[in-house]
Write a protein that holds these residues in place. Sequence first.
Motif, PDB file in Angstrom:
ATOM      1  N   SER A  72      -0.898  18.303   5.165  1.00  0.00           N
ATOM      2  CA  SER A  72      -1.401  17.620   6.277  1.00  0.00           C
ATOM      3  C   SER A  72      -2.437  16.470   5.676  1.00  0.00           C
ATOM      4  O   SER A  72      -2.226  15.514   6.408  1.00  0.00           O
ATOM      5  CB  SER A  72      -2.325  18.608   7.135  1.00  0.00           C
ATOM      6  OG  SER A  72      -3.113  17.970   8.105  1.00  0.00           O
ATOM      7  N   THR A  73      -2.986  16.578   4.678  1.00  0.00           N
ATOM      8  CA  THR A  73      -3.840  15.571   4.275  1.00  0.00           C
ATOM      9  C   THR A  73      -2.847  14.266   3.867  1.00  0.00           C
ATOM     10  O   THR A  73      -3.281  13.196   4.157  1.00  0.00           O
ATOM     11  CB  THR A  73      -4.743  16.057   3.185  1.00  0.00           C
ATOM     12  OG1 THR A  73      -5.483  17.213   3.471  1.00  0.00           O
ATOM     13  CG2 THR A  73      -5.759  15.029   2.441  1.00  0.00           C
ATOM     14  N   LEU A  74      -2.040  14.665   2.977  1.00  0.00           N
ATOM     15  CA  LEU A  74      -0.978  13.652   2.724  1.00  0.00           C
ATOM     16  C   LEU A  74      -0.435  13.033   3.903  1.00  0.00           C
ATOM     17  O   LEU A  74      -0.548  11.584   3.943  1.00  0.00           O
ATOM     18  CB  LEU A  74      -0.048  14.198   1.771  1.00  0.00           C
ATOM     19  CG  LEU A  74       1.116  13.414   1.147  1.00  0.00           C
ATOM     20  CD1 LEU A  74       0.456  12.380   0.192  1.00  0.00           C
ATOM     21  CD2 LEU A  74       2.204  14.090   0.803  1.00  0.00           C
ATOM     22  N   LEU A  75       0.191  13.647   4.570  1.00  0.00           N
ATOM     23  CA  LEU A  75       0.669  12.752   6.009  1.00  0.00           C
ATOM     24  C   LEU A  75      -0.380  12.136   6.715  1.00  0.00           C
ATOM     25  O   LEU A  75       0.011  11.164   6.933  1.00  0.00           O
ATOM     26  CB  LEU A  75       1.268  13.986   6.718  1.00  0.00           C
ATOM     27  CG  LEU A  75       2.698  14.428   6.432  1.00  0.00           C
ATOM     28  CD1 LEU A  75       3.238  15.385   7.114  1.00  0.00           C
ATOM     29  CD2 LEU A  75       3.678  13.419   5.951  1.00  0.00           C
ATOM     30  N   SER A  76      -1.465  12.684   6.888  1.00  0.00           N
ATOM     31  CA  SER A  76      -2.400  11.935   7.780  1.00  0.00           C
ATOM     32  C   SER A  76      -2.894  10.678   7.026  1.00  0.00           C
ATOM     33  O   SER A  76      -3.225   9.719   7.782  1.00  0.00           O
ATOM     34  CB  SER A  76      -3.514  12.735   8.314  1.00  0.00           C
ATOM     35  OG  SER A  76      -4.282  13.522   6.984  1.00  0.00           O
ATOM     36  N   SER A  77      -3.116  11.064   5.681  1.00  0.00           N
ATOM     37  CA  SER A  77      -3.492   9.718   4.992  1.00  0.00           C
ATOM     38  C   SER A  77      -2.317   8.561   5.003  1.00  0.00           C
ATOM     39  O   SER A  77      -2.805   7.304   4.907  1.00  0.00           O
ATOM     40  CB  SER A  77      -3.685  10.102   3.571  1.00  0.00           C
ATOM     41  OG  SER A  77      -4.978  10.992   3.469  1.00  0.00           O
ATOM     42  N   ILE A  78      -1.182   8.953   5.050  1.00  0.00           N
ATOM     43  CA  ILE A  78       0.113   7.919   5.080  1.00  0.00           C
ATOM     44  C   ILE A  78       0.073   7.337   6.414  1.00  0.00           C
ATOM     45  O   ILE A  78       0.112   6.059   6.371  1.00  0.00           O
ATOM     46  CB  ILE A  78       1.508   8.659   4.717  1.00  0.00           C
ATOM     47  CG1 ILE A  78       1.356   9.168   3.080  1.00  0.00           C
ATOM     48  CG2 ILE A  78       2.446   7.782   5.347  1.00  0.00           C
ATOM     49  CD1 ILE A  78       2.590   9.911   2.862  1.00  0.00           C
ATOM     50  N   PHE A  79      -0.311   8.036   7.450  1.00  0.00           N
ATOM     51  CA  PHE A  79      -0.209   7.369   8.724  1.00  0.00           C
ATOM     52  C   PHE A  79      -1.653   6.385   8.837  1.00  0.00           C
ATOM     53  O   PHE A  79      -1.456   5.433   9.555  1.00  0.00           O
ATOM     54  CB  PHE A  79      -0.294   8.480   9.946  1.00  0.00           C
ATOM     55  CG  PHE A  79       0.884   8.969  10.110  1.00  0.00           C
ATOM     56  CD1 PHE A  79       1.844   8.268  10.767  1.00  0.00           C
ATOM     57  CD2 PHE A  79       1.098  10.377   9.854  1.00  0.00           C
ATOM     58  CE1 PHE A  79       3.018   8.891  11.258  1.00  0.00           C
ATOM     59  CE2 PHE A  79       2.048  10.950  10.579  1.00  0.00           C
ATOM     60  CZ  PHE A  79       3.244  10.085  10.850  1.00  0.00           C
ATOM     61  N   TRP A  80      -2.703   6.866   8.084  1.00  0.00           N
ATOM     62  CA  TRP A  80      -3.720   5.955   8.233  1.00  0.00           C
ATOM     63  C   TRP A  80      -3.543   4.819   7.389  1.00  0.00           C
ATOM     64  O   TRP A  80      -3.964   3.773   7.950  1.00  0.00           O
ATOM     65  CB  TRP A  80      -5.047   6.712   7.446  1.00  0.00           C
ATOM     66  CG  TRP A  80      -6.397   6.173   7.769  1.00  0.00           C
ATOM     67  CD1 TRP A  80      -6.673   5.092   8.563  1.00  0.00           C
ATOM     68  CD2 TRP A  80      -7.421   6.727   7.450  1.00  0.00           C
ATOM     69  NE1 TRP A  80      -7.977   4.814   8.476  1.00  0.00           N
ATOM     70  CE2 TRP A  80      -8.602   5.556   7.727  1.00  0.00           C
ATOM     71  CE3 TRP A  80      -8.080   7.597   6.921  1.00  0.00           C
ATOM     72  CZ2 TRP A  80      -9.855   5.838   7.631  1.00  0.00           C
ATOM     73  CZ3 TRP A  80      -9.394   7.886   6.554  1.00  0.00           C
ATOM     74  CH2 TRP A  80     -10.159   7.016   7.008  1.00  0.00           C
ATOM     75  N   LEU A  81      -2.850   4.787   6.202  1.00  0.00           N
ATOM     76  CA  LEU A  81      -2.645   3.551   5.655  1.00  0.00           C
ATOM     77  C   LEU A  81      -1.486   2.791   6.227  1.00  0.00           C
ATOM     78  O   LEU A  81      -1.764   1.685   6.162  1.00  0.00           O
ATOM     79  CB  LEU A  81      -2.179   3.826   4.097  1.00  0.00           C
ATOM     80  CG  LEU A  81      -3.074   4.595   3.020  1.00  0.00           C
ATOM     81  CD1 LEU A  81      -2.235   5.159   1.880  1.00  0.00           C
ATOM     82  CD2 LEU A  81      -4.144   3.629   2.679  1.00  0.00           C
ATOM     83  N   ASP A  82      -0.681   3.518   6.981  1.00  0.00           N
ATOM     84  CA  ASP A  82       0.228   2.653   7.795  1.00  0.00           C
ATOM     85  C   ASP A  82      -0.427   1.927   8.770  1.00  0.00           C
ATOM     86  O   ASP A  82      -0.059   0.827   8.961  1.00  0.00           O
ATOM     87  CB  ASP A  82       1.228   3.518   8.267  1.00  0.00           C
ATOM     88  CG  ASP A  82       2.508   2.754   9.072  1.00  0.00           C
ATOM     89  OD1 ASP A  82       2.896   1.833   8.480  1.00  0.00           O
ATOM     90  OD2 ASP A  82       2.799   3.113   9.980  1.00  0.00           O
ATOM     91  N   ALA A  83      -1.453   2.633   9.531  1.00  0.00           N
ATOM     92  CA  ALA A  83      -1.964   2.068  10.811  1.00  0.00           C
ATOM     93  C   ALA A  83      -3.048   0.812  10.247  1.00  0.00           C
ATOM     94  O   ALA A  83      -3.246  -0.105  11.089  1.00  0.00           O
ATOM     95  CB  ALA A  83      -2.804   3.026  11.417  1.00  0.00           C
ATOM     96  N   GLY A  84      -3.670   0.873   9.081  1.00  0.00           N
ATOM     97  CA  GLY A  84      -4.568  -0.135   8.529  1.00  0.00           C
ATOM     98  C   GLY A  84      -5.838  -0.119   9.693  1.00  0.00           C
ATOM     99  O   GLY A  84      -6.487   0.714   9.711  1.00  0.00           O
ATOM    100  N   GLU A  85      -6.058  -1.403   9.943  1.00  0.00           N
ATOM    101  CA  GLU A  85      -7.123  -1.837  10.969  1.00  0.00           C
ATOM    102  C   GLU A  85      -6.888  -1.289  12.180  1.00  0.00           C
ATOM    103  O   GLU A  85      -8.044  -1.085  13.121  1.00  0.00           O
ATOM    104  CB  GLU A  85      -7.376  -3.294  10.857  1.00  0.00           C
ATOM    105  CG  GLU A  85      -8.006  -3.848   9.702  1.00  0.00           C
ATOM    106  CD  GLU A  85      -8.243  -5.377   9.960  1.00  0.00           C
ATOM    107  OE1 GLU A  85      -8.109  -5.909  11.003  1.00  0.00           O
ATOM    108  OE2 GLU A  85      -8.171  -6.147   8.952  1.00  0.00           O
ATOM    109  N   ALA A  86      -5.859  -0.971  12.681  1.00  0.00           N
ATOM    110  CA  ALA A  86      -5.704  -0.407  13.985  1.00  0.00           C
ATOM    111  C   ALA A  86      -5.975   1.118  13.969  1.00  0.00           C
ATOM    112  O   ALA A  86      -5.654   1.753  15.255  1.00  0.00           O
ATOM    113  CB  ALA A  86      -4.162  -0.662  14.543  1.00  0.00           C
ATOM    114  N   ALA A  87      -6.340   1.633  13.227  1.00  0.00           N
ATOM    115  CA  ALA A  87      -6.487   3.497  13.020  1.00  0.00           C
ATOM    116  C   ALA A  87      -7.772   3.553  13.855  1.00  0.00           C
ATOM    117  O   ALA A  87      -8.653   2.873  13.927  1.00  0.00           O
ATOM    118  CB  ALA A  87      -6.678   3.877  11.568  1.00  0.00           C
ATOM    119  N   ALA A  88      -7.462   4.455  14.713  1.00  0.00           N
ATOM    120  CA  ALA A  88      -8.463   4.727  15.934  1.00  0.00           C
ATOM    121  C   ALA A  88      -9.160   6.074  15.234  1.00  0.00           C
ATOM    122  O   ALA A  88      -8.899   6.849  14.305  1.00  0.00           O
ATOM    123  CB  ALA A  88      -7.908   5.071  17.153  1.00  0.00           C
TER     124      ALA A  88
END
Length: 119
Positions: A72-88
């Motif tokens: 879960s930590t790995l996948l959520s971190s990948i999504f956060w890196l992919d979102a960049g500044e748009a991360a909510a």
Amino acid sequence: MDKRVVGTLLGIAGILLWFMPWTQFSMGEMEFARTGSHVGGIAYVLLMSSLAYAVLSWVPEPVPRIIVAALSTLLSSIFWLDAGEAAAWGLVGLCMVSGISLLQAIEENRAFKHAEQAK
């Protein structure tokens, strides 16, 4: 508070954060947000891993929780890196909850091994 209850609450928090805004963007004057259900695909693994963590909190062996929390930590971190500044805030919160879950599971594994050696 009992570690089983804390683990269950962390799992429930992860489930709730999956439905919160992950990315935000605007088109003109309109604001949009994407949640985990909008992302779909591999994001459903995050939902299932949060549910699994909540259920596995009641199992005495902590290793399955470590595996689920690490995924879960790995996948959520990948999504956060992919979102960049748009991360909510929902995605950031999910990363934090996943990280805390991983740390709790590792700490419980250390205590479990120490108790096994003391016998």
